[in-house]
Enzyme design. Sequence first.
Site, PDB file in Angstrom:
ATOM      1  N   GLU A 285     -13.854   5.600  -0.051  1.00  0.00           N
ATOM      2  CA  GLU A 285     -14.724   4.642   0.635  1.00  0.00           C
ATOM      3  C   GLU A 285     -15.433   5.371   1.776  1.00  0.00           C
ATOM      4  O   GLU A 285     -14.840   5.663   2.818  1.00  0.00           O
ATOM      5  CB  GLU A 285     -13.899   3.459   1.158  1.00  0.00           C
ATOM      6  CG  GLU A 285     -13.233   2.669   0.044  1.00  0.00           C
ATOM      7  CD  GLU A 285     -12.263   1.609   0.560  1.00  0.00           C
ATOM      8  OE1 GLU A 285     -12.731   0.627   1.155  1.00  0.00           O
ATOM      9  OE2 GLU A 285     -11.038   1.793   0.379  1.00  0.00           O
TER      10      GLU A 285
ATOM     11  N   GLU B 244      -9.582   8.824   6.047  1.00  0.00           N
ATOM     12  CA  GLU B 244      -9.544   7.515   5.411  1.00  0.00           C
ATOM     13  C   GLU B 244     -10.544   7.377   4.260  1.00  0.00           C
ATOM     14  O   GLU B 244     -10.473   6.425   3.488  1.00  0.00           O
ATOM     15  CB  GLU B 244      -9.806   6.415   6.452  1.00  0.00           C
ATOM     16  CG  GLU B 244      -8.746   6.307   7.536  1.00  0.00           C
ATOM     17  CD  GLU B 244      -7.446   5.711   7.014  1.00  0.00           C
ATOM     18  OE1 GLU B 244      -7.479   5.067   5.950  1.00  0.00           O
ATOM     19  OE2 GLU B 244      -6.408   5.892   7.672  1.00  0.00           O
TER      20      GLU B 244
ATOM     21  N   GLU C 115       0.858  -1.186   0.000  1.00  0.00           N
ATOM     22  CA  GLU C 115       0.000   0.000   0.000  1.00  0.00           C
ATOM     23  C   GLU C 115       0.887   1.225   0.000  1.00  0.00           C
ATOM     24  O   GLU C 115       1.913   1.256   0.690  1.00  0.00           O
ATOM     25  CB  GLU C 115      -0.884   0.096   1.253  1.00  0.00           C
ATOM     26  CG  GLU C 115      -2.000  -0.886   1.399  1.00  0.00           C
ATOM     27  CD  GLU C 115      -2.793  -0.649   2.692  1.00  0.00           C
ATOM     28  OE1 GLU C 115      -2.604   0.414   3.342  1.00  0.00           O
ATOM     29  OE2 GLU C 115      -3.586  -1.527   3.074  1.00  0.00           O
TER      30      GLU C 115
ATOM     31  N   LYS D  70     -15.556   4.416   5.805  1.00  0.00           N
ATOM     32  CA  LYS D  70     -14.356   4.328   6.631  1.00  0.00           C
ATOM     33  C   LYS D  70     -14.290   5.514   7.585  1.00  0.00           C
ATOM     34  O   LYS D  70     -14.889   6.562   7.357  1.00  0.00           O
ATOM     35  CB  LYS D  70     -13.099   4.286   5.750  1.00  0.00           C
ATOM     36  CG  LYS D  70     -13.035   3.079   4.824  1.00  0.00           C
ATOM     37  CD  LYS D  70     -11.719   2.984   4.088  1.00  0.00           C
ATOM     38  CE  LYS D  70     -10.619   2.453   4.987  1.00  0.00           C
ATOM     39  NZ  LYS D  70      -9.384   2.151   4.222  1.00  0.00           N
TER      40      LYS D  70
END
Length: 370
Positions: free
Chosen positions: A322, A330, A273, A325
């Site tokens: 997203e 995030e 990541e 999250k």
Amino acid sequence: MTTFLETSNRSLMAAIVFLLGFLMANLATTGAQSVGVCYGMLGNNLPSVQDVIALYKSNNIKRMRIYDPNQAVLQALRGSNIEVMLGVPNSDLQSLANPSNAQAWVQKNVLNFWPSVRFRYIAVGNEVSPVNGGTAGLAQFVLPALTNVFNAIRSAGLKDQIQVSIAIDMTLIGNSYPPSQGAFRGDVRSYLDPIIGHLVYAKAPLLANVYTYFSYAGNPRDISLPYALFTSPSVVAWDGPNGYQNLFDAMMDALYSALERSWGGSLEVVVSESGWPSAGGFATSFDNARTYYSNLIRHVKGGTPKRPGRAIETYLFAMFNENQKQPELEKNFGLFFPNKQSKYNLNFGGERIWDVTAEYNATVSLSSDM
């Protein structure tokens, strides 16, 4: 005679230019193949899995990381030729410490889809740490789960096709500066050293989540934004003969040094990541995120001062914003909006030949300055 020599020289130069172009084209192809994208699914407004697979393919993204064996995703990946890093969720680690459970897990989630799904890695757990309160209780299960999944893959005759590893974060490193003195924390060595020993035995890479963003945001007094974004115009820090123009290289070389101190110097590191949020926190902006991702894609083709000339396989985090999250930060790592529109128009397929050549020449110039 002079005309003949001039013609020969021109022909020779043309051949050299062609050869260099061919080599640079191959370098560009290698670079393109080294970049994947993580597919997180913690959103209630994301496209269908079939649309996501199509989006990967239309953007020439050839590698994907998923964090659990979502059956709909695995079905959609059949025949796609996308190489997959499949995650074992942390919640499954205790179960997979039992060999028969690991065998059943591999049968259900890997063998039932192989070879129409091209599994590249299995990541057994994500960012588990014996000193992190949220995951400390799981640390005892990581090594047995890792070895059990590895044994299940080996018994299926696939150990040379699918590598089994774990994904760590950089908080396990206790000393990171200078990079040559990188070392893991003393209180994680008893957890990590046996895992490193297994990876050396299995000839599998270590997976590492490497974020210059969090290092910079945690220490903006000592780390400059250009150093974190790959935009420093010159070397920022020297470590013996090695000059560091960006924080990513310094973090990677600190990790390589830490592995050497734990008898893992032979291991490759796959960056499982890396990313930069576009909103929600300190130094987050659309421009900073675009700058980071575009520079990272170009940069990982060329290695680090400690390991030059070796492309670093890297997975960008993440495919989408997203919205489920937390915290707010995030929610904003996506490379695409949920409507499938690109946020940054990144070139996942690598740079044109002349761009690669320019970067190569700049690297040569920097090396001569050292």
